[in-house]
Design an enzyme around this catalytic site. Structure first.
Site, mmCIF file in Angstrom:
data_model
loop_
_atom_site.group_PDB
_atom_site.id
_atom_site.type_symbol
_atom_site.label_atom_id
_atom_site.label_comp_id
_atom_site.label_asym_id
_atom_site.label_seq_id
_atom_site.Cartn_x
_atom_site.Cartn_y
_atom_site.Cartn_z
ATOM 1 N N HIS A 1 39.992 -3.478 26.723
ATOM 2 C CA HIS A 1 38.735 -3.056 26.104
ATOM 3 C C HIS A 1 38.900 -3.139 24.589
ATOM 4 O O HIS A 1 39.608 -2.341 23.996
ATOM 5 C CB HIS A 1 38.382 -1.635 26.546
ATOM 6 C CG HIS A 1 37.149 -1.115 25.868
ATOM 7 N ND1 HIS A 1 35.909 -1.658 26.113
ATOM 8 C CD2 HIS A 1 36.959 -0.150 24.953
ATOM 9 C CE1 HIS A 1 35.008 -1.035 25.371
ATOM 10 N NE2 HIS A 1 35.617 -0.113 24.651
ATOM 11 N N ASP B 1 32.154 1.477 28.479
ATOM 12 C CA ASP B 1 32.458 2.517 27.492
ATOM 13 C C ASP B 1 31.231 3.146 26.817
ATOM 14 O O ASP B 1 31.339 4.228 26.263
ATOM 15 C CB ASP B 1 33.412 1.952 26.423
ATOM 16 C CG ASP B 1 34.117 3.060 25.637
ATOM 17 O OD1 ASP B 1 34.268 4.169 26.200
ATOM 18 O OD2 ASP B 1 34.510 2.833 24.477
ATOM 19 N N HIS C 1 29.034 -0.380 20.578
ATOM 20 C CA HIS C 1 28.903 1.055 20.856
ATOM 21 C C HIS C 1 29.688 1.963 19.914
ATOM 22 O O HIS C 1 29.702 3.172 20.140
ATOM 23 C CB HIS C 1 29.224 1.335 22.329
ATOM 24 C CG HIS C 1 30.605 0.925 22.752
ATOM 25 N ND1 HIS C 1 30.872 -0.301 23.286
ATOM 26 C CD2 HIS C 1 31.783 1.565 22.688
ATOM 27 C CE1 HIS C 1 32.162 -0.400 23.550
ATOM 28 N NE2 HIS C 1 32.746 0.722 23.192
HETATM 29 ZN ZN LIG Z 1 34.736 1.225 23.291
#
Ligand SMILES: [Zn+2]
Length: 1052
Positions: free
Chosen positions: A54, A178, A426
């Protein structure tokens, strides 16, 4: 009515093909996608191990610091090593799989690779070892982002994948693992992108626990109340996106590897496999099928991919060996799409259906005291800058396409496209990054603005000088190019250009597909000016003094004392008008005002006390308050601090900033303003423009003083509406969702945080209604904010916040932004709309008025400034075009060109959207047909072909997996006896289930009962240039164009 442009067309017949080239590639020789999945074993629990990383596109470090791996004091993370290293490991074993998600990093890496490496990479994409998931430029936030920018960032990410890898690079699964809560509009977007499924990491802890106990983490999510096919299979993952505890094999982790030397005292195979299977057993208890997904990765994992793959190899080997002795577990290397396919096939075989979800996943709480509702507002100026970026990017794309800029112009859209893609991340627009990273985002966006300033200036200059070339009116010298600049500091009433010139040209470009009126405001030094419109007519103007609170904003360097205001009326669609402005010695020209909107100011308090609009008069007060943020050490949930992510007020009290404001009133013919000062860090201008049906609240907050607690500042609107615990907020600027206080439709909310658990993201609009009075009060915003209605009749929006402590979710910085050595000052606007919503009296319903206003604020007319170069009005007009439209006719009020941008060669990307929901207006909510033939002034559409929303697949070639839908979740929950007998929940349910749009439904029933839901076929025409749109529908086309040769142009 307003486009006075007559073009005569000659066409170059040889340039264009009649059919678009096959730019959306067929697959090369490949075995990618579902075909490349490892087989699963019937009768076994199939455990899909998905190696992944990620990679935040900026968070604690900047994008470049993450990419290169610098600044490792903050975090040991270097994305370039991940891609290098994974490639090496895939080569060692064709069974291995890996997925990659954030395409902005992929291309950063790609352009630095040797051809041989690129070839290898492509090989793994084609054989399915490497799969791109998601595929947007970043993994966008879902609360604070606008749908236009989400679509853009996917389109650009998918486009690059298509160009490079063809069909095998085409993602089929959304991977939003996420983001901090999930919007319904995002589900709709994934469905329209043609994706087969969506995987989520974070949902509310209470929701999650109920779902896990009722085997419903998988669902069919219905993304829209309006669209026919907006559903998408969605699955909530077991452990967000982390590996099972104890099984992180990364060099960043400290879990034990699998030690398989039986002679070693540390031999652990049996123990480790038992641990792993225990975890899997727990998983199988909560999912509906015998296929489960186990994410093997974490943030920035796989920089040394060897440690991961070596241990996963062993895990698979030794676990599957147990099958010889009767184990029913089968581990395999897999990807999210292979997992999805396996679930699909099992469900189909065993006739398994999935419950249907119709609401969204906001707000998100990770424990009883951690409501992630602070980030709806955190870093308010970055949120506004991003929205302005979208405004300018659309102007930039349109002008590029309309003027056909070529390589000789060196104009580049990509800097802005990509900066905006990064901004959707994000941890970018959310304000959950470290402050130095926020500055870097602003730098990136600013570089994008620079490119688009150049592009728009080049395009406008081409358009305005064409007159000289084509008419040959005066002399043979071509008119010299004109610079066009834009004053980005106008938001603090500063503009070098207008302040230092005696005369200048103001060009106002309208990116909407219909004509608009737009009030231009420019900071100036003197009091007397003359403004001439393109016909030489002098326009009424008004001068308003700039309040002291604006003049003292830190960093402002300006001598401007006034703002000059004039109305740019009837601005042509995708076009502009130019105005000639000069200082004059006489008095300003005024006109008579006509006002339908009125407000009253209480003379004792200086606050607004009453408003009249659309024939309704209601008492309405507005004032500023703040919450005191909790300060804690985050060691336990009860000690949680308010911070960048979390909003956690210390108790339920709000504190008045001041019970009164001092004020001054400036009445004029164009605008009337009340300048309010509440204290030395809060002020506001309330504005009513002549002819406009809204009241603007232009607030200025900061520097927020630090004290014993943080201050989280709200603007509170108080009315007498009996809104019955109900309010409405928009989903990513598009459809409206109903909210009921202290209530969730699919579970019983345990009320641990009474304030923040009732906060919802407001991307563009929040409203309340009172059916008895037949009044709706709506507040539209200029950026994303958190909002709620905590008492009947109230609307509150959080506009700025500071927090003394970090909230313990990684940023490790208190939220306290600084600029110019002081706390950050934020300025912004709310637009208040009041009116009847049951008995529509005007031409447009209130909902339709709000849509119109939201669009005019989102894609506001853009002001460009140019010098007069000493030319008089007459001389200027003789040389340069002062009026232009990119469209030959304006589109109906319910249709907007969502996208017009250059795509491939002579192809453009064109998106049309219906901007109303089906029950918002009896007339405008009808399906609408637009004929594209001859629509654009500078070019003809030769042919068009429809694609999926992301423009990476022909629509008629897209087919999606269809999962079987079961009951609606809220119905299932209601049948639960305990809940049904719970008076609080049941009362909420009753309010929530009442028809979502009672009001407009009434209008519809009365006027229009059977036409509205007619299927599209009824409206279809044989003409391929006729495009019919149902309410809220977006249709995407790649159009093949042919330029019009403008023989001559008459401008009047
Ligand atoms: Zn993240």
């Amino acid at each position: 009515m307003l486009i006075r442009i007559f073009t005569y067309f000659l066409t170059f017949t040889t340039i264009c093909q009649a059919v678009p080239p096959n730019i959306i590639e067929k697959a090369e020789q490949s075995n990618c996608g579902y075909e490349s999945c490892h087989p699963i074993k019937e009768g076994f629990i199939n455990v899909h191990l998905v190696p992944h990383t990620h990679d935040d596109v900026g968070w604690l470090k900047t994008v470049d610091q993450y990419y290169y791996g610098s600044n490792s004091r903050i975090q040991m993370a270097g994305v370039q090593y991940i891609l290098d290293s994974v490639l090496d490991e895939l080569r060692k074993d064709p069974d291995r799989r890996f997925i990659y998600v954030e395409t902005s990093y992929l291309w950063k890496w790609w352009k630095q690779q040797h051809d041989i490496v690129k070839h290898q990479f492509k090989k793994y994409i084609l054989n399915g070892q490497l799969e791109i998931i998601g595929g947007g430029w970043s993994m966008n936030d879902e609360a604070t982002t606008h749908y236009q920018s989400i679509i853009d960032q996917f389109t650009w990410g998918l486009r690059r994948l298509n160009d490079t890898f063809g069909k095998c690079g085409r993602p089929k699964v959304g991977w939003q693992i996420d983001p901090f809560g999930h919007s319904r509009e995002m589900a709709s977007i994934f469905s329209q992108l043609g994706f087969d499924g969506l995987l989520l990491g974070r949902i509310d802890y209470q929701d999650k626990s109920l779902r896990f106990s009722t085997k419903t983490p998988e669902m069919i999510w219905q993304g829209s109340d309006n669209l026919n096919a907006s559903e998408i299979f969605t699955s909530v993952m077991f452990n967000t996106y982390s590996p099972p505890p104890g099984f992180c094999f990364d060099i960043l982790c400290s879990d034990d590897p699998i030690i398989d030397d039986k002679k070693s005292p540390d031999y652990n195979v049996d123990k480790r496999i038992a641990q792993f299977l225990e975890y899997v057993k727990n998983m199988t208890k909560v999912y509906a099928t015998n296929n489960v997904i186990v994410t093997m990765g974490e943030d920035f994992n796989y920089q040394d991919a060897h440690t991961w793959f070596k241990n996963i190899d062993k895990l698979i080997l030794y676990t599957n060996k147990l099958q010889d002795t009767g184990s029913k577990y089968n581990l395999l290397y897999s990807t999210p799409s292979c997992y999805l396919k396996a679930v699909y096939e099992e469900a189909r075989k065993d006739n398994i259906s999935f419950p249907v979800k119709t609401d969204d996943f906001f707000p998100y709480a990770s424990d009883p005291h951690a409501y992630w509702t602070g980030y709806f507002t955190s870093k308010p100026t970055i949120k506004r800058y991003e929205r302005l970026g979208n405004n300018f990017l659309q102007v930039c794309k349109q002008l590029y396409a309309l003027t056909d800029l070529g390589p000789e112009d060196w104009a580049d859209l990509n800097a802005m496209r990509e900066a905006m893609g990064v901004m959707q991340h994000h941890d970018a627009i959310t304000g959950t990054e470290k402050e130095h990273v926020a500055h870097d985002y602003a730098r990136l966006l600013s570089a994008g603005f620079d490119e688009c300033r150049f592009t728009t200036a080049t395009a406008l200059s081409k358009i305005v000088t064409k007159k000289q070339k084509s008419t040959k009116l005066l002399n043979r010298d071509p008119a010299p190019a004109i610079p066009f600049s834009t004053c980005l500091l106008a938001n603090i009433s500063q503009c070098e250009y207008t302040e230092n010139s005696n005369s200048f040209i103001v060009t106002v470009y309208n990116p909407l597909s219909r004509p608009v009126n737009h009030y231009v405001r420019l900071p100036v030094v003197e009091q007397h000016y003359k403004v001439s419109d393109p016909n030489g007519k002098d326009l009424p103007i008004q001068m308003v003094p700039i309040p002291d609170s604006i003049k003292k904003i830190p960093g402002r360097q300006s001598n401007a004392m006034y703002e000059i205001i004039f109305l740019a009326s009837d601005l042509p669609p995708l076009g502009f008008k130019s105005y000639y402005v000069m200082k004059s010695s006489g008095s300003n020209l005024n006109t008579q005002s006509e006002g339908d909107v009125n407000i009253e100011i209480d003379q004792n308090t200086g606050l607004i006390s009453k408003v009249t609009m659309n024939g309704k008069t209601i008492p309405l007060e507005q004032n500023f308050f703040y919450y005191r943020g909790t300060v804690g050490n985050n060691a336990r949930p009860e000690n949680r601090s308010s911070g960048a992510y979390i909003f956690r007020p210390n108790g339920t009290d709000i504190y008045k900033i001041s019970w009164k404001s001092s004020y001054q009133i400036f009445k004029g013919d164009l605008v009337s303003e009340v300048h309010q000062t509440f204290n030395d860090w809060v002020s506001q201008i309330i504005r009513i423009y002549n002819g406009e049906n809204f009241v603007e609240f232009d607030w200025v907050v900061g520097p927020i003083p630090t004290g014993e607690s943080g201050k989280e500042v709200i603007s509170l609107y108080t009315t007498n509406l009996k809104s019955e615990s109900t309010f409405y907020t928009d989903s990513n600027g598009r459809e409206l969702l109903k909210r009921v206080r202290n209530f969730r439709p699919t579970w019983k909310l345990s009320l641990t945080e009474p304030i923040s658990s009732n906060y919802y993201p407001v991307t563009s609009k929040i409203l309340i209604r009172d059916p008895n009075q037949d009044v709706e009060v709506a507040v539209l915003t200029d950026r994303a904010q958190g909002g709620s209605s905590l008492n009947d009749g109230e609307i509150e929006l959080m506009i700025h916040r500071n927090c003394l402590h970090d909230d313990g979710f990684g940023v490790d910085e208190p939220l306290y932004e600084k600029a110019f050595n002081a706390g950050l000052v934020a300025r912004g606007s709310h637009y208040l709309v009041v009116g009847p919503y049951l008995n529509n009296t005007g031409a447009k319903t209130l909902a339709a008025q709000e849509r119109d206003l939201a669009q005019r604020k989102l894609l506001a007319a853009w002001t460009f400034l140019s010098p007069t170069n000493g030319l008089s009005f007459a001389e200027y007009k003789a040389k340069y075009a002062m009026e232009y439209s990119g469209l030959t006719k304006s589109l109906p009020d319910n249709v907007q060109i969502l996208t017009l941008e250059p795509w491939y060669g002579m192809n453009f990307l064109l998106r049309l959207e219906h901007v109303l929901e089906r029950n918002e207006d009896p007339n405008l909510s009808k399906p609408v047909t637009v004929n594209l033939k001859g629509l654009f002034t500078p070019f003809q559409i030769v042919s068009l072909r429809e694609t999926t929303l992301g423009a990476n697949e022909w629509l008629n070639e897209n087919s999606r997996l269809k999962f079987k839908a079961g009951q609606k979740l809220e119905t299932m929950v209601r049948s639960n006896e305990t809940l049904r007998n719970d008076p609080l929940w049941y009362d909420g349910y009753r309010k929530w289930i009442r028809s979502q749009h009672e009001s407009n439904d009434i209008n519809l029933r009365r006027q229009n009962s059977n036409t509205i839901f007619k299927q599209q076929e009824n409206f279809a025409s044989n003409d391929e240039f006729s495009v019919t749109l149902d309410p809220m529908q977006i249709r995407t086309f790649i159009i093949d164009i042919q330029k019009n040769y403008e023989k001559y142009v008459l401008w009047e």
